[in-house]
Design a protein around this motif. Structure first.
Motif, PDB file in Angstrom:
ATOM      1  N   GLU A   1       0.842  -1.200   0.000  1.00 30.67           N
ATOM      2  CA  GLU A   1       0.000   0.000   0.000  1.00 30.67           C
ATOM      3  C   GLU A   1       0.877   1.250   0.000  1.00 30.67           C
ATOM      4  O   GLU A   1       1.781   1.395   0.835  1.00 30.67           O
ATOM      5  N   LEU A   2       0.620   2.151  -0.929  1.00 29.18           N
ATOM      6  CA  LEU A   2       1.330   3.438  -0.969  1.00 29.18           C
ATOM      7  C   LEU A   2       0.566   4.407  -0.067  1.00 29.18           C
ATOM      8  O   LEU A   2      -0.565   4.776  -0.360  1.00 29.18           O
ATOM      9  N   TYR A   3       1.194   4.820   1.038  1.00 27.38           N
ATOM     10  CA  TYR A   3       0.461   5.603   2.035  1.00 27.38           C
ATOM     11  C   TYR A   3       0.954   7.038   2.167  1.00 27.38           C
ATOM     12  O   TYR A   3       0.296   7.867   2.807  1.00 27.38           O
TER      13      TYR A   3
ATOM     14  N   LEU B   1      -0.511   7.314  -9.273  1.00 30.05           N
ATOM     15  CA  LEU B   1       0.281   6.156  -8.867  1.00 30.05           C
ATOM     16  C   LEU B   1      -0.214   5.566  -7.543  1.00 30.05           C
ATOM     17  O   LEU B   1      -0.037   4.369  -7.283  1.00 30.05           O
ATOM     18  N   MET B   2      -0.842   6.389  -6.712  1.00 35.91           N
ATOM     19  CA  MET B   2      -1.384   5.892  -5.437  1.00 35.91           C
ATOM     20  C   MET B   2      -2.712   5.158  -5.632  1.00 35.91           C
ATOM     21  O   MET B   2      -3.301   4.667  -4.675  1.00 35.91           O
ATOM     22  N   GLY B   3      -3.185   5.111  -6.892  1.00 39.67           N
ATOM     23  CA  GLY B   3      -4.423   4.387  -7.175  1.00 39.67           C
ATOM     24  C   GLY B   3      -5.648   5.281  -7.214  1.00 39.67           C
ATOM     25  O   GLY B   3      -6.774   4.790  -7.128  1.00 39.67           O
TER      26      GLY B   3
ATOM     27  N   SER C   1      -1.664  10.141   2.393  1.00 35.37           N
ATOM     28  CA  SER C   1      -1.525  11.597   2.339  1.00 35.37           C
ATOM     29  C   SER C   1      -0.447  11.997   1.342  1.00 35.37           C
ATOM     30  O   SER C   1       0.458  11.213   1.025  1.00 35.37           O
ATOM     31  N   LEU C   2      -0.571  13.237   0.857  1.00 37.42           N
ATOM     32  CA  LEU C   2       0.342  13.787  -0.142  1.00 37.42           C
ATOM     33  C   LEU C   2       0.738  15.187   0.283  1.00 37.42           C
ATOM     34  O   LEU C   2      -0.117  16.041   0.533  1.00 37.42           O
TER      35      LEU C   2
ATOM     36  N   LEU D   1       7.354   8.421  -3.536  1.00 37.70           N
ATOM     37  CA  LEU D   1       6.213   7.706  -2.955  1.00 37.70           C
ATOM     38  C   LEU D   1       6.715   6.591  -2.052  1.00 37.70           C
ATOM     39  O   LEU D   1       7.734   5.946  -2.355  1.00 37.70           O
ATOM     40  N   TYR D   2       5.999   6.389  -0.953  1.00 41.15           N
ATOM     41  CA  TYR D   2       6.430   5.438   0.069  1.00 41.15           C
ATOM     42  C   TYR D   2       5.321   4.429   0.363  1.00 41.15           C
ATOM     43  O   TYR D   2       4.176   4.812   0.611  1.00 41.15           O
ATOM     44  N   GLY D   3       5.692   3.147   0.334  1.00 38.43           N
ATOM     45  CA  GLY D   3       4.719   2.092   0.595  1.00 38.43           C
ATOM     46  C   GLY D   3       5.172   1.168   1.698  1.00 38.43           C
ATOM     47  O   GLY D   3       6.267   1.299   2.241  1.00 38.43           O
TER      48      GLY D   3
END
Length: 356
Positions: A148-150, A192-194, A248-249, A268-270
């Motif tokens: 999951e990219l959070y 990219l985060m969906g 969050s972004l 991006l961090y998952g």
């Protein structure tokens, strides 16, 4: 003689960005630049000569009445996007619309309604989605490589880079670096985060430095209608966007800032790994209790804007000819506009804005 069906393109607007459209239509074997429209007839004629277009117009409605025009690229001031896009759809044309789709949510929704009524192809010019490295990373994401990219953070900071002209005129542009540059990196991360549903936005904008037209010895990108006479847009903006899934972004952008150098990054961090898109594509993961920084071997280490434009044009042409669903549909343009407008509203009111 070939019986291949050719898509006849009408260009609306011949400012700086339009050449990136025309250059790659010219390289697409299924498209032909048929007509050029601009309020400035000399500029329209020059573009028509360069790309062998048959017709030149100064009135976009006259061009839309031309039955030979199948599809249009709209590369005009932001405040004209809704009017031109809706008129084109009502005239039965397919539409590729430069970002942002509109300067307010109401106009974006009006375009969405016109798309549904027309049944025509509509592609939003989120060109960075079409970058080869972006699509490569989408495959990694879809395969679950990062979990999951959070969290995402993205930045385009220019120390000196107000394009002037219409970009600096809020009535025509709708804003400054946020609506011009932020629209791209917000969309990159969100895509990219969906594409999670945004639920709240907290933003700040600053007008402290002006356009710094006094600075010597450093050159920078200037609009086709460059003038330093008007500048009523923000110098800089930042925001935190929260999504329904808890992700969050954080984003910040500037036309001008007392910074050591220009800086761009998208990260991006998952749960299982992370990655960077700018300034270079990099994958960070963990293997056998060891953290790994992996550099994918691709033709371009970072964003290849020319390749992305060619891919976007090729995709638009294919969607028009084959009814392929677009990678960047109007629904995404509406959500993008909601986020951008909420950032401006938050900055103006000095409080968080709820979107749900």
């Amino acid at each position: 003689m070939s019986n291949r069906q050719m898509l006849h393109i009408g260009m609306i607007g011949t400012g700086s960005i339009s050449d990136l459209h025309m250059r790659y239509y010219a390289k697409n074997e299924d498209a032909v630049i048929y007509a050029i429209c601009d309020l400035n007839e000399e500029r329209a004629k020059a573009a028509a000569e360069k790309y062998n277009a048959q017709c030149v117009y100064t009135n976009y409605r006259e061009m839309l009445n031309d039955p030979h025009v199948d599809a249009v690229s709209i590369c005009t001031w932001n405040n004209t996007h809704a009017e031109f896009a809706i008129a084109a759809l009502e005239a039965g044309k397919h539409v590729l619309l430069e970002k942002p789709v509109a300067t307010n949510v109401e106009d974006a929704l009006r375009i969405e309604e016109a798309v549904k009524k027309s049944g025509r192809t509509f592609v939003v010019g989120f060109v960075r989605r079409y970058d080869n490295n972006m699509q490569m990373l989408r495959r990694f994401i879809d395969a679950g490589e990062f979990g999951e990219l959070y969290y995402a953070k993205a930045s385009i900071l220019r120390r000196l880079g107000n394009p002037g002209g219409w970009f600096a005129d809020k009535a025509r542009s709708g804003g400054g670096p946020l609506i011009d540059l932020g629209v791209h990196i917000i969309d990159q991360c969100w895509y990219l985060m969906g594409r999670p549903k945004p639920v709240s936005v907290s933003g700040n904008t600053y007008r402290k430095l002006g356009n710094r037209a006094n600075i010597d010895h450093l050159s920078f990108y200037k609009a086709a209608d460059y003038s330093a006479a008007i500048n009523n847009v923000e110098d800089m903006a930042n925001a935190l966007i929260r999504f329904e899934n808890g992700a969050s972004l954080a984003v910040d952008v500037s036309f001008t800032l007392h910074a050591r150098e220009d800086e761009s990054y998208v990260r991006l961090y998952g749960e299982r790994g992370g990655f960077e898109l700018e300034p270079r594509t990099l994958i960070i993961t963990e293997k056998h209790d060891t953290i790994m920084n992996i550099e994918p071997q691709t033709d371009h280490p970072g964003l290849d804007i020319h390749g992305a434009f060619q891919n976007q044009i090729d995709h638009f042409v294919e969607c028009c000819l084959n009814s392929t669903p677009p990678i960047s549909p109007i629904a995404d343009g509406v959500t993008s506009t909601r986020m951008l407008c909420a950032i401006y509203e938050s900055a103006e009111k000095g409080q968080e804005i709820r979107l749900d």
